[in-house]
Design a protein around this motif. Structure first.
Motif, PDB file in Angstrom:
ATOM      1  N   ALA A 237      43.443  29.045  30.279  1.00 16.83           N
ATOM      2  CA  ALA A 237      44.376  27.921  30.450  1.00 16.83           C
ATOM      3  C   ALA A 237      44.351  27.457  31.899  1.00 16.83           C
ATOM      4  CB  ALA A 237      45.792  28.352  30.053  1.00 16.83           C
ATOM      5  N   TYR A 238      44.314  26.148  32.101  1.00 15.40           N
ATOM      6  CA  TYR A 238      44.241  25.559  33.432  1.00 15.40           C
ATOM      7  C   TYR A 238      45.090  24.297  33.470  1.00 15.40           C
ATOM      8  CZ  TYR A 238      39.949  28.304  33.008  1.00 15.40           C
ATOM      9  OH  TYR A 238      39.056  29.301  32.759  1.00 15.40           O
ATOM     10  N   GLN A 239      45.375  23.844  34.678  1.00 11.16           N
ATOM     11  CA  GLN A 239      46.121  22.592  34.833  1.00 11.16           C
ATOM     12  C   GLN A 239      45.418  21.725  35.873  1.00 11.16           C
ATOM     13  OE1 GLN A 239      50.384  22.510  36.226  1.00 11.16           O
ATOM     14  NE2 GLN A 239      50.732  21.873  34.122  1.00 11.16           N
ATOM     15  N   ILE A 240      45.207  20.446  35.535  1.00 11.20           N
ATOM     16  CA  ILE A 240      44.596  19.494  36.453  1.00 11.20           C
ATOM     17  C   ILE A 240      45.509  18.274  36.554  1.00 11.20           C
ATOM     18  CG2 ILE A 240      42.267  20.266  35.844  1.00 11.20           C
ATOM     19  CD1 ILE A 240      41.961  17.664  34.264  1.00 11.20           C
ATOM     20  N   GLU A 241      45.188  17.361  37.460  1.00 17.00           N
ATOM     21  CA  GLU A 241      46.003  16.161  37.639  1.00 17.00           C
ATOM     22  C   GLU A 241      45.134  14.919  37.601  1.00 17.00           C
ATOM     23  OE1 GLU A 241      48.508  16.169  41.037  1.00 17.00           O
ATOM     24  OE2 GLU A 241      49.723  17.865  40.368  1.00 17.00           O
ATOM     25  N   LEU A 242      45.664  13.859  36.992  1.00 18.90           N
ATOM     26  CA  LEU A 242      45.043  12.542  37.019  1.00 18.90           C
ATOM     27  C   LEU A 242      46.100  11.558  37.508  1.00 18.90           C
ATOM     28  CD1 LEU A 242      42.628  10.650  36.282  1.00 18.90           C
ATOM     29  CD2 LEU A 242      43.737  10.336  34.058  1.00 18.90           C
ATOM     30  N   ARG A 243      45.870  11.014  38.690  1.00 15.78           N
ATOM     31  CA  ARG A 243      46.840  10.094  39.325  1.00 15.78           C
ATOM     32  C   ARG A 243      48.247  10.703  39.328  1.00 15.78           C
ATOM     33  NH1 ARG A 243      44.113   6.646  35.958  1.00 15.78           N
ATOM     34  NH2 ARG A 243      45.954   6.418  34.636  1.00 15.78           N
TER      35      ARG A 243
END
Length: 619
Positions: free
Chosen positions: A157-163
């Motif tokens: 499980a991972y978390q990324i950001e878009l804007r």
């Protein structure tokens, strides 16, 4: 007669006195206590110790759990005539998951407390279609380089950001052995990205992933990957998907899709835009200002930390020092580790994947983690669940035992010998141990005389220890399978001295194939001895008093008169015997060599068939 009527009257009065009417739908614990005429504390204790359910005074209980509580206190549930034959109500009830299965009571938040939360996205699809490579490209790391065989072996499980908009991703294995892990990923997600290779199309695990998403009731976003390859056929992929009722937008359906290349990093922003659009449609919200609740995605034992459970927080905020219960384990949060595996944080809110340290055992992947106020209550609840789990396991074992006894008799009533091959399974994470164990337990080989199955003595996460070797030593010919983990020095020494093999694997199907080949050996044991030669049976002749003779041709080495032989049919040994007669044309000979044709007669065996192989060996 009067006495008989008296008894009937008293019985009717007793039943009427014990009968309670439950209203339709869920009710709070306080309301149920009033109906049953018990104190709320007594209801809470019964739920915890007898049913393994976590509940507070103000929480709601579903109808099935209410019935279990009423019957647990010796009462009888009355059925109102209006609802007795209401099939629609029964269907509605069956769709709702009961607290008996979940282990905690219904706990709805006030709509005014709900705030927008990040979407949780699971990446699913067939093995080697580029799921992890796509996630690598999205978060710009190199996960598959570290995965054995370039194939995902556990859930991550991972978390990324878009804007500045966070998105939580869950990567699941595509191999057939990990069906349960894919299902677990789908059950905690909001959106499923279905990755399909443009050069390969829809495969078996693709179809399984579609079924998982539908069962969980979550929408699909299709990512057609590997569009940079010259063999890519995007239209064929879309056409294949229609046979599974997955219609993309351009074909008049409502399934969003994106054509991407993880390797070349093409159209990744378009895929993320589709994910955020789907999340906006779903209007995802959660209450962050309450006691946390989440789902254990994966659990492992890590040196220096103990049990570390990757958990997806679904409601509330978990903090350092919180007391929690998860399945049959409990504990207090000692540390919270971010998805990068290094950063320590003080708290984690909804949709956050977080590593939790502080368990008193190893929780099962899929267990629900609930934060509570009372440490003693958490410990008692975990112990009650453990007891209930043991009782269920014992009942399942008894049922399996009865089935195995029945299975030892063929349809014609002929008895079949039952043989068990024992293994000890250790893995890096609990989910992998469960997946490998389930695959092994599903293996079964049989012939006309015997049935071979797998018995798993231990299935746990962590390195192989001395206790694992001690357990393996109890049963003869037990093998220890170490999957993505090591053995302690002491365990290795004990295993060598006791002659217990420890086999190390990093790819799941290598382990399964190795066990399958060993099962074949258990089913048809190969006699020990040095290989001399083999012949193939071309035709079978009946020679009067000599019985059946195998008209054969020597393919390799030589066959000697009086030598030990085994008769192979396919991959099974059907007979072990000695050469009684060996003829070349009409003459009896002592031996024949490669290329020679001959007639072979064996002691106590003559049911030859064309294509049988006769192998000669010296003990």
């Amino acid at each position: 007669r009067d006495r008989s009527k008296d008894k009937e009257f008293k019985e009717e009065a007793r039943v009427e006195r014990l009968t309670v009417q439950l209203p339709e739908g869920a009710m709070t614990l306080q309301e149920l206590a009033e109906i049953v005429d018990e104190k709320p504390v007594g209801i809470i204790k019964f739920l915890m110790t007898d049913l393994g359910i976590f509940a507070s005074m103000t929480q709601s209980l579903d109808p099935a759990t209410c019935v279990a509580v009423v019957e647990g206190f010796g009462k009888i549930v009355g059925v109102e005539e209006d609802y007795e034959d209401d099939d629609e109500d029964e269907d509605n009830d069956s769709d709702e998951e009961s607290a008996l299965e979940k282990g905690y009571a219904i706990d709805e938040d006030d709509p005014s407390t709900l705030k927008p939360r990040p979407p949780v996205v699971t990446i699913m699809g067939h093995v080697d279609h580029g799921k992890t490579s796509l996630l690598d490209a999205l978060r710009d790391t190199k996960v598959t380089a570290n995965e054995a065989g370039g194939i995902t072996q556990n859930i991550a499980a991972y978390q990324i950001e878009l804007r500045d908009q966070p998105i939580t991703f869950i990567d699941t294995p595509g191999h057939a052995a990990f069906t349960d892990m894919r299902q677990r990923g789908a059950n905690v997600t909001d959106i499923v990205i279905l990755v399909v290779a443009a050069d390969d199309g829809v495969m078996q695990q693709t179809a399984d992933s579609i079924a998982c998403a539908r069962q969980a009731g979550v929408p699909l976003v299709v990512a057609i990957n590997k569009i940079d390859l010259p063999t890519a056929n995007i239209e064929r992929v879309k056409s294949d998907l229609t046979s599974y009722d997955v219609l993309t937008e351009d074909l008049g359906g409502d399934v969003l899709f994106a054509e991407v290349s993880a390797k070349e990093k093409l159209n990744l922003d378009d895929l993320l835009e589709k994910v955020l659009l789907q999340a906006e449609i779903l209007d995802l919200r959660a209450n962050a200002d309450r006691l946390a609740q989440g789902a254990v995605i994966e659990a492992r034992v890590q040196k220096g930390l103990g049990t570390v459970a990757t958990t997806l927080i679904q409601k509330g905020t978990i903090k350092i020092g919180d007391i929690f219960v998860a399945g049959t384990t409990s504990g207090r949060v000692k540390a919270l580790i971010a998805s990068d595996g290094k950063t320590r944080v003080k708290e984690a809110g909804p949709s956050s994947p977080i590593g939790i340290v502080g368990f008193d055992g190893v929780p099962a992947a899929g267990d629900v983690l609930v934060v509570c106020d009372d440490e003693a209550m958490a410990r008692t609840l975990a112990e009650s669940r453990s007891k209930i789990s043991r009782e269920k396991d014992a009942a399942a074992y008894q049922a399996g035992l009865m089935q195995s006894v029945a299975a030892t008799f063929a349809a014609d009533g002929k008895f079949k010998e039952r043989r068990e091959m024992c293994v000890v399974v250790k893995a890096d994470v609990q989910g992998s141990a469960e997946a490998l164990t389930r695959s092994l337990q599903g293996l079964r080989l049989e012939d006309d005389e015997a049935i071979v199955t797998i018995k798993v003595l231990v299935s746990e996460s962590g390195d192989v220890t001395k206790s694992d070797v001690a357990i393996a030593s109890v049963s003869e010919d037990t093998t220890i399978l170490a999957y993505n983990c090591a053995a302690t020095f002491a365990a290795g020494e004990d295993a060598r001295s006791l002659g217990i093999p420890i086999e190390y694997y990093s790819i799941v199907y290598d382990a399964i194939e190795s066990v399958e080949s060993r099962m074949q050996e258990v089913l048809s044991p190969t006699p020990e001895g040095e290989y001399v030669g083999k012949a193939i049976v071309q035709e079978v002749f009946n020679i009067g008093g000599l019985g059946n003779i195998a008209g054969s041709k020597c393919l390799d080495g030589m066959i000697r008169k009086g030598s030990n032989v085994r008769v192979m049919r396919g991959d099974k040994i059907i007979a072990v015997s000695q050469v009684r007669t060996l003829r070349n044309f009409k003459s009896e000979v002592d031996s024949i060599e490669e290329g020679d044709e001959c007639g072979i007669g064996l002691i106590d065996f003559e049911t030859f068939e064309p294509e049988d192989i006769i192998e000669s060996y010296v003990e």
